[in-house]
Design a protein around this motif. Sequence first.
Motif, PDB file in Angstrom:
ATOM      1  N   ARG A  21      -2.051   5.465 -13.176  1.00  0.00           N
ATOM      2  CA  ARG A  21      -2.820   4.343 -12.655  1.00  0.00           C
ATOM      3  C   ARG A  21      -2.075   3.034 -12.909  1.00  0.00           C
ATOM      4  O   ARG A  21      -1.572   2.787 -14.002  1.00  0.00           O
ATOM      5  N   GLY A  22      -2.013   2.229 -11.887  1.00  0.00           N
ATOM      6  CA  GLY A  22      -1.304   0.964 -11.979  1.00  0.00           C
ATOM      7  C   GLY A  22       0.147   1.034 -11.552  1.00  0.00           C
ATOM      8  O   GLY A  22       0.812  -0.007 -11.432  1.00  0.00           O
ATOM      9  N   GLU A  23       0.652   2.242 -11.308  1.00  0.00           N
ATOM     10  CA  GLU A  23       2.054   2.421 -10.916  1.00  0.00           C
ATOM     11  C   GLU A  23       2.201   2.781  -9.441  1.00  0.00           C
ATOM     12  O   GLU A  23       3.299   3.139  -8.989  1.00  0.00           O
ATOM     13  N   GLU A  24       1.114   2.679  -8.687  1.00  0.00           N
ATOM     14  CA  GLU A  24       1.142   3.119  -7.285  1.00  0.00           C
ATOM     15  C   GLU A  24       2.156   2.342  -6.443  1.00  0.00           C
ATOM     16  O   GLU A  24       2.790   2.891  -5.539  1.00  0.00           O
ATOM     17  N   GLN A  25       2.324   1.055  -6.743  1.00  0.00           N
ATOM     18  CA  GLN A  25       3.204   0.234  -5.920  1.00  0.00           C
ATOM     19  C   GLN A  25       4.645   0.711  -5.974  1.00  0.00           C
ATOM     20  O   GLN A  25       5.392   0.575  -5.001  1.00  0.00           O
ATOM     21  N   ARG A  26       5.034   1.287  -7.095  1.00  0.00           N
ATOM     22  CA  ARG A  26       6.394   1.812  -7.183  1.00  0.00           C
ATOM     23  C   ARG A  26       6.629   2.899  -6.138  1.00  0.00           C
ATOM     24  O   ARG A  26       7.689   2.965  -5.507  1.00  0.00           O
ATOM     25  N   LEU A  27       5.639   3.764  -5.964  1.00  0.00           N
ATOM     26  CA  LEU A  27       5.793   4.840  -4.990  1.00  0.00           C
ATOM     27  C   LEU A  27       5.724   4.300  -3.562  1.00  0.00           C
ATOM     28  O   LEU A  27       6.381   4.833  -2.664  1.00  0.00           O
ATOM     29  N   ILE A  28       4.937   3.257  -3.347  1.00  0.00           N
ATOM     30  CA  ILE A  28       4.905   2.618  -2.034  1.00  0.00           C
ATOM     31  C   ILE A  28       6.276   2.026  -1.710  1.00  0.00           C
ATOM     32  O   ILE A  28       6.804   2.207  -0.599  1.00  0.00           O
ATOM     33  N   ASN A  29       6.873   1.308  -2.661  1.00  0.00           N
ATOM     34  CA  ASN A  29       8.205   0.723  -2.436  1.00  0.00           C
ATOM     35  C   ASN A  29       9.236   1.809  -2.140  1.00  0.00           C
ATOM     36  O   ASN A  29      10.133   1.625  -1.312  1.00  0.00           O
ATOM     37  N   LEU A  30       9.097   2.923  -2.831  1.00  0.00           N
ATOM     38  CA  LEU A  30      10.021   4.032  -2.632  1.00  0.00           C
ATOM     39  C   LEU A  30       9.888   4.613  -1.228  1.00  0.00           C
ATOM     40  O   LEU A  30      10.876   4.780  -0.501  1.00  0.00           O
ATOM     41  N   MET A  31       8.655   4.903  -0.821  1.00  0.00           N
ATOM     42  CA  MET A  31       8.443   5.514   0.489  1.00  0.00           C
ATOM     43  C   MET A  31       8.754   4.538   1.618  1.00  0.00           C
ATOM     44  O   MET A  31       9.303   4.935   2.657  1.00  0.00           O
ATOM     45  N   GLU A  32       8.449   3.274   1.423  1.00  0.00           N
ATOM     46  CA  GLU A  32       8.766   2.289   2.451  1.00  0.00           C
ATOM     47  C   GLU A  32      10.265   2.184   2.666  1.00  0.00           C
ATOM     48  O   GLU A  32      10.742   2.107   3.807  1.00  0.00           O
ATOM     49  N   GLY A  33      11.030   2.207   1.578  1.00  0.00           N
ATOM     50  CA  GLY A  33      12.468   2.066   1.716  1.00  0.00           C
ATOM     51  C   GLY A  33      13.150   3.314   2.239  1.00  0.00           C
ATOM     52  O   GLY A  33      13.971   3.248   3.152  1.00  0.00           O
ATOM     53  N   VAL A  34      12.804   4.473   1.686  1.00  0.00           N
ATOM     54  CA  VAL A  34      13.485   5.720   2.048  1.00  0.00           C
ATOM     55  C   VAL A  34      13.048   6.216   3.419  1.00  0.00           C
ATOM     56  O   VAL A  34      13.872   6.656   4.227  1.00  0.00           O
ATOM     57  N   GLU A  35      11.749   6.142   3.687  1.00  0.00           N
ATOM     58  CA  GLU A  35      11.231   6.764   4.909  1.00  0.00           C
ATOM     59  C   GLU A  35      10.710   5.771   5.941  1.00  0.00           C
ATOM     60  O   GLU A  35      10.115   6.171   6.942  1.00  0.00           O
ATOM     61  N   GLU A  36      10.922   4.480   5.712  1.00  0.00           N
ATOM     62  CA  GLU A  36      10.588   3.440   6.685  1.00  0.00           C
ATOM     63  C   GLU A  36       9.141   3.557   7.183  1.00  0.00           C
ATOM     64  O   GLU A  36       8.863   3.638   8.379  1.00  0.00           O
ATOM     65  N   ILE A  37       8.231   3.578   6.228  1.00  0.00           N
ATOM     66  CA  ILE A  37       6.803   3.515   6.525  1.00  0.00           C
ATOM     67  C   ILE A  37       6.311   2.178   5.999  1.00  0.00           C
ATOM     68  O   ILE A  37       6.536   1.870   4.817  1.00  0.00           O
ATOM     69  N   PRO A  38       5.687   1.338   6.809  1.00  0.00           N
ATOM     70  CA  PRO A  38       5.331  -0.006   6.357  1.00  0.00           C
ATOM     71  C   PRO A  38       4.545   0.004   5.049  1.00  0.00           C
ATOM     72  O   PRO A  38       3.532   0.697   4.914  1.00  0.00           O
ATOM     73  N   GLY A  39       5.023  -0.779   4.087  1.00  0.00           N
ATOM     74  CA  GLY A  39       4.367  -0.829   2.796  1.00  0.00           C
ATOM     75  C   GLY A  39       2.935  -1.308   2.887  1.00  0.00           C
ATOM     76  O   GLY A  39       2.055  -0.826   2.153  1.00  0.00           O
ATOM     77  N   ALA A  40       2.669  -2.257   3.793  1.00  0.00           N
ATOM     78  CA  ALA A  40       1.302  -2.758   3.941  1.00  0.00           C
ATOM     79  C   ALA A  40       0.371  -1.653   4.420  1.00  0.00           C
ATOM     80  O   ALA A  40      -0.785  -1.560   3.988  1.00  0.00           O
ATOM     81  N   ALA A  41       0.874  -0.797   5.312  1.00  0.00           N
ATOM     82  CA  ALA A  41       0.055   0.320   5.801  1.00  0.00           C
ATOM     83  C   ALA A  41      -0.240   1.298   4.671  1.00  0.00           C
ATOM     84  O   ALA A  41      -1.364   1.793   4.539  1.00  0.00           O
ATOM     85  N   LEU A  42       0.759   1.577   3.840  1.00  0.00           N
ATOM     86  CA  LEU A  42       0.549   2.487   2.727  1.00  0.00           C
ATOM     87  C   LEU A  42      -0.405   1.884   1.700  1.00  0.00           C
ATOM     88  O   LEU A  42      -1.277   2.568   1.157  1.00  0.00           O
ATOM     89  N   ALA A  43      -0.235   0.604   1.420  1.00  0.00           N
ATOM     90  CA  ALA A  43      -1.076  -0.046   0.419  1.00  0.00           C
ATOM     91  C   ALA A  43      -2.544  -0.040   0.844  1.00  0.00           C
ATOM     92  O   ALA A  43      -3.444   0.142   0.020  1.00  0.00           O
ATOM     93  N   GLU A  44      -2.781  -0.237   2.133  1.00  0.00           N
ATOM     94  CA  GLU A  44      -4.166  -0.257   2.622  1.00  0.00           C
ATOM     95  C   GLU A  44      -4.692   1.140   2.911  1.00  0.00           C
ATOM     96  O   GLU A  44      -5.880   1.422   2.720  1.00  0.00           O
TER      97      GLU A  44
END
Length: 618
Positions: free
Chosen positions: A98-121
Amino acid sequence: MLDLLIRGGTVIDGSGAPGASADVGVRDGRIVAVGRITEAAQQTIDADGALVTPGFIDIHTHYDGQASWDETFSPSIYHGVTTVVMGNCGVGFAPVKRGEEQRLINLMEGVEEIPGAALAEGVRWGWDSFTDYARALDAMPHSIDFMTLVPHDPLRLYVMGDRAARCEAATTHDCVAMRDLLHAALAAGAAGFSTGRSDNHRTSKGEETPAHVAGRAELLALAGALQGLPYRVLHAVNDFDCGQGTPGDAAAERARFGAEYALMEDMARAAQRPLALTWLERINAPLQRQWLMESAERSAAQGLDVRLQTACRAIGVMNGLDTSFNVLMAFPAYREIMQVPVTERAALMRDPARRARLLAETPLRLANGDTAMPPLVDQLVARLNEASMLMFPFSATSSGPQYEPAMHTSFFARAQQRGITPLAAIYDYLAGGDEHAGHDGSNLIYFPIFNYLGGSLDTVYKMLTHPQALLALGDAGAHVGTVCDASLPTTLLAHWTRDRVVKPPAGTGNTAGVAAIGAAPGKLSVEQAVAMLTSRNARHMGLQDRGVIAPGMKADLNVIDYANLAAATPALVRDLPAGGKRFVQKAQGYRATICGGQVVCANGSISAARPGRWARAQ
């Protein structure tokens, strides 16, 4: 009474055996009869003139986040897929503290080009362990089934925290902790483990991915977690350090490849399970494809099952005014209108003064800019004359988009024909100033980066027909603003068994008279293609209940109008959370896609049925 009767189709059962006319009867989500069936049914599908195949199994997807907000696994569902495998390339969303979710969002956004805002929401967090994640998805309604691989990067971040983010080496204690977490997830039903070994993968902040630096002890400890369990698999993306060191030094590159491949072999030995590696004809390491093939053959001869994941078309990107990037982004005259609506932007670009200004400008370096793939933009601009030889107008025919374009249609060739630069030819096409282009700003450029070095898919044919090959690498759910390769199943069937024009070898005459459902040199039979889409991938994933049409098997099926099967032109839509955009590519010709005995998609329309579940490895 049967729940469902599929009557009068040509059954291509997935085994590779010749097709035959037969009915298929379904009850309680299972196939109960194949042949001539007289029993009544609650629902009957007329399959006259159609193929009846098993549902397709896509073993390389990135729906890890999308699965928590999209019940349908779009666009895969439009292409006959009834089971997807997530968690590839070592990236995903569990385990997570808990609290570390943004790290995985940054990872997936960079590696797999999925918008971070879409993942966060969009991602509905609420899990800690990987098993809790899979169970949370299983509790949500879905149209089709999904399998899960445990990804290396989240596992490393969960155990090592900031030390993993700094790409530090794992201690013995770290390795044991990761191995134990992995073993628990595998025992609960995860299908295997995936790792990413690519130097090209970066987080959205440009940082190296945590697991790509994993050492030998860590990798072997994790592979050893598979021992003592029922059938599980290893997946790895690995560029084998291509592009490192002195350019053109084939001997040094071969040595680096050999050392890295030996490590992959050792993982397979430690796991005592199959290992599937990404297989590409890389533009920056053209010899690697052959080396990997020969190495996998030697491994097989030694009893090590090393499989090669390959695509059925080039791996590349689509560029346009509304995609994640295009080469014009490096020029000030374009950047000043980038935020203007796309149709108006195209009109502004047709101003001769703006065109002349841009063509005279010195491009900017975007390595620290705000584009989705600035390093690639920089590389394209720097070598545009060379790159334009593999850049083509993304044209469509009556049988769908052209994924094997002729070299004389490239932007380099078009520029030569018009006596202008490739940059000018690209500019005119995107702006709608080319006589063959539309004016609304929707024109797309197809750039097949890998698997197209010879200007055709002849090399891909050799890869597809290799005994160690697995059809894969569609990356469904990823690279949403530049790629839509979830349609690979449709390409395999429509292009490789029906539409591909094959030049006969010298002195052999022509290929006229080849049966519609048959194979010419350089083509596949329908039976071959369906087996690649179904039973071969099912066997690799350890799925014993699907992949062939036979009594007792899960009723995952497709009814296909083969003569009219075609992928549609990809369309950019804004249907992601937070208003994010992605390419969605539909298809025609799928009369019905059936998962667990229920029609989940018919003639391009997704039904309300939600029989999809987490397909736990047994």
